[in-house]
Design an enzyme around this catalytic site. Structure first.
Site, PDB file in Angstrom:
ATOM      1  N   GLY A  11      14.861 -21.253  36.862  1.00  0.00           N
ATOM      2  CA  GLY A  11      14.813 -22.487  36.362  1.00  0.00           C
ATOM      3  C   GLY A  11      14.928 -22.530  34.870  1.00  0.00           C
ATOM      4  NE  ARG A  72      16.298 -22.418  41.420  1.00  0.00           N
ATOM      5  CZ  ARG A  72      15.204 -21.995  40.695  1.00  0.00           C
ATOM      6  NH1 ARG A  72      15.005 -20.642  40.567  1.00  0.00           N
ATOM      7  NH2 ARG A  72      14.415 -22.820  39.834  1.00  0.00           N
ATOM      8  CG  ASP A 103       8.910 -13.992  39.624  1.00  0.00           C
ATOM      9  OD1 ASP A 103       9.625 -14.732  39.761  1.00  0.00           O
ATOM     10  OD2 ASP A 103       7.775 -13.828  40.448  1.00  0.00           O
ATOM     11  CB  THR A 125       9.767 -19.038  33.880  1.00  0.00           C
ATOM     12  OG1 THR A 125       9.163 -20.090  34.931  1.00  0.00           O
ATOM     13  CG2 THR A 125       8.831 -18.055  33.890  1.00  0.00           C
ATOM     14  CG  ASP A 127       7.015 -21.602  37.066  1.00  0.00           C
ATOM     15  OD1 ASP A 127       7.603 -21.064  37.857  1.00  0.00           O
ATOM     16  OD2 ASP A 127       6.870 -22.910  36.810  1.00  0.00           O
ATOM     17  CG  ASP A 129       5.520 -17.347  37.662  1.00  0.00           C
ATOM     18  OD1 ASP A 129       6.133 -17.679  38.430  1.00  0.00           O
ATOM     19  OD2 ASP A 129       6.171 -17.058  36.522  1.00  0.00           O
ATOM     20  NE  ARG A 171       9.572 -20.461  41.390  1.00  0.00           N
ATOM     21  CZ  ARG A 171      10.470 -20.980  41.914  1.00  0.00           C
ATOM     22  NH1 ARG A 171      10.530 -21.048  43.137  1.00  0.00           N
ATOM     23  NH2 ARG A 171      11.553 -21.371  40.974  1.00  0.00           N
TER      24      ARG A 171
HETATM   25  O1  F6P Z   1      10.256 -21.833  38.016  1.00  0.00           O
HETATM   26  C1  F6P Z   1      10.352 -23.285  37.344  1.00  0.00           C
HETATM   27  C2  F6P Z   1      10.371 -24.239  38.018  1.00  0.00           C
HETATM   28  O2  F6P Z   1      10.320 -25.380  37.460  1.00  0.00           O
HETATM   29  C3  F6P Z   1       9.141 -24.387  39.173  1.00  0.00           C
HETATM   30  O3  F6P Z   1       8.050 -24.550  38.335  1.00  0.00           O
HETATM   31  C4  F6P Z   1       9.543 -25.369  40.039  1.00  0.00           C
HETATM   32  O4  F6P Z   1       8.894 -25.190  41.392  1.00  0.00           O
HETATM   33  C5  F6P Z   1      10.996 -24.845  40.210  1.00  0.00           C
HETATM   34  O5  F6P Z   1      11.550 -24.191  39.291  1.00  0.00           O
HETATM   35  C6  F6P Z   1      12.040 -25.984  40.879  1.00  0.00           C
HETATM   36  O6  F6P Z   1      13.062 -25.117  41.020  1.00  0.00           O
HETATM   37  P1  F6P Z   1      14.391 -25.931  41.069  1.00  0.00           P
HETATM   38  O7  F6P Z   1      14.910 -26.283  39.590  1.00  0.00           O
HETATM   39  O8  F6P Z   1      15.424 -24.778  41.856  1.00  0.00           O
HETATM   40  O9  F6P Z   1      14.224 -27.265  41.854  1.00  0.00           O
END
Ligand code: F6P
Length: 319
Positions: A11, A72, A103, A125, A127, A129, A171
């Site tokens: 992300g 991803r 991570d 990120t 998050d 985290d 997340r």
């Molecule tokens: O890891 C960053 C994040 O924004 C999280 O807070 C969220 O749950 C996730 O990415 C969403 O993933 P994507 O961008 O693949 O929908």
């Protein structure tokens, strides 16, 4: 080491461009050649790689998102995918790789390092985290985006004497919710790290209403559950009119704050220093405002924990 690569993965987060800029400028300052990999690990496997110069990172420190794009990749999780990536790196003569991401991205970087290709992780990120660092790049900017929204919701909550649930990202982590709830003066903060009895939430809302509170704001971390489901349950249990706002992807954008720009610049530059010293398999971080670095496997074994003192404080200040 004379030639390094840099990519962004997972992300995206505000400040990633500042980190890319620092990697490129620091590398060139120290007579290294630097190559940008587009579209994360997927682009790496496909050889989507371009040499970068000082001009490549001009006028981006203030921009959200990532000029190297992100993606991803399921294929990269396979040995064959990782070997494809290493073959591409060798084809371009790249000797080390800086991975800016969360991570999950670091686990990919660890795999490459285990296969003999040195990587350094830069925690990027929203998050917050990742253990091993007090803050990740993007967290501060996202937090301020959330606060702006909480303040706006508070206005209409007051006008209509309603309860509002604001669902935020993170997340499986609760840092965005905890920090935003404390800074936004929320009545309740619901995070995955702290299971709270539903009856306690209902009692707190009723007590506040009975002592004349014009509205209540609940900040809910997405890792706890759906804001809309919670809103329905709370309205039925309290008979107080309840509305829900899911902030979603606005939390991932925007111009990075000064804090994130400085953090990203410091971490990006530090990552180049570690690679230059052939120190792969590590992540860079910040602790008590000091730059630190840790082996990936030290990071993976630790779980990021929330700040207990802040969590208790949020309870006391929302009586
Ligand atoms: O890891 C960053 C994040 O924004 C999280 O807070 C969220 O749950 C996730 O990415 C969403 O993933 P994507 O961008 O693949 O929908």
């Amino acid at each position: 080491m004379k030639r390094i690569g840099v990519l962004t993965s997972g992300g995206d987060s505000p400040g990633m461009n500042a980190a890319i800029r620092a990697v490129v400028r620091k590398a060139i300052f120290h007579d290294l050649e630097v190559f940008g990999v587009k579209n994360g690990y997927q682009g790496l496997m496909e050889g989507n790689i371009v040499q970068m110069d000082l001009g490549s990172v001009g006028d981006i420190i203030q921009r959200g998102g990532t000029i190297l794009f992100s993606a991803r990749s399921e294929e990269f999780k396979t040995d064959a995918g990782q070997q494809r990536a290493i073959d591409q790196l060798n084809k371009f003569g790249i000797e080390g790789l800086i991975v800016i991401g969360g991570d999950g991205s670091f686990r990919g970087a660890q795999k490459l390092t285990d296969k003999g290709f040195p990587c350094i992780g830069v925690p990027g990120t929203i998050d917050n985290d990742i253990s091993g660092t007090d803050f990740t790049i993007g967290f501060d900017t996202s937090l301020n985006t959330i606060i702006e929204a909480v303040d706006k919701v508070r206005d209409t909550a007051t006008s209509h004497e309603r309860t509002y649930i604001i669902e935020v990202m993170g997340r499986n982590a609760g840092d965005l919710a905890l920090w935003a709830g404390l800074a936004g003066g929320a009545e309740s903060i619901l995070i995955p790290e702290k299971k709270e009895d539903f009856s306690d939430i209902v009692d707190r809302l009723k007590r506040g209403h009975d002592r004349g509170k014009k509205h209540s704001i609940i900040v809910l971390a997405e890792g706890v559950g759906s804001g809309f489901e919670y809103g329905d349950k709370i309205e039925k249990a309290t008979q107080l009119e309840t509305r829900v706002t899911v902030l979603g992807y606005i939390q991932r954008g925007g111009s990075p704050t000064a804090t994130d720009r400085v953090l990203a610049s410091r971490l990006g530059a530090k990552a180049v220093e570690l690679l230059k010293a052939n120190d792969g398999g590590r992540m860079v971080g910040i602790q008590n405002n000091q730059l630190v670095d840790y082996a990936f496997d030290e990071v993976f074994t630790e779980n990021h924990t929330i700040n207990e003192e802040m969590y208790q404080l949020s309870k006391e200040l929302s009586i």
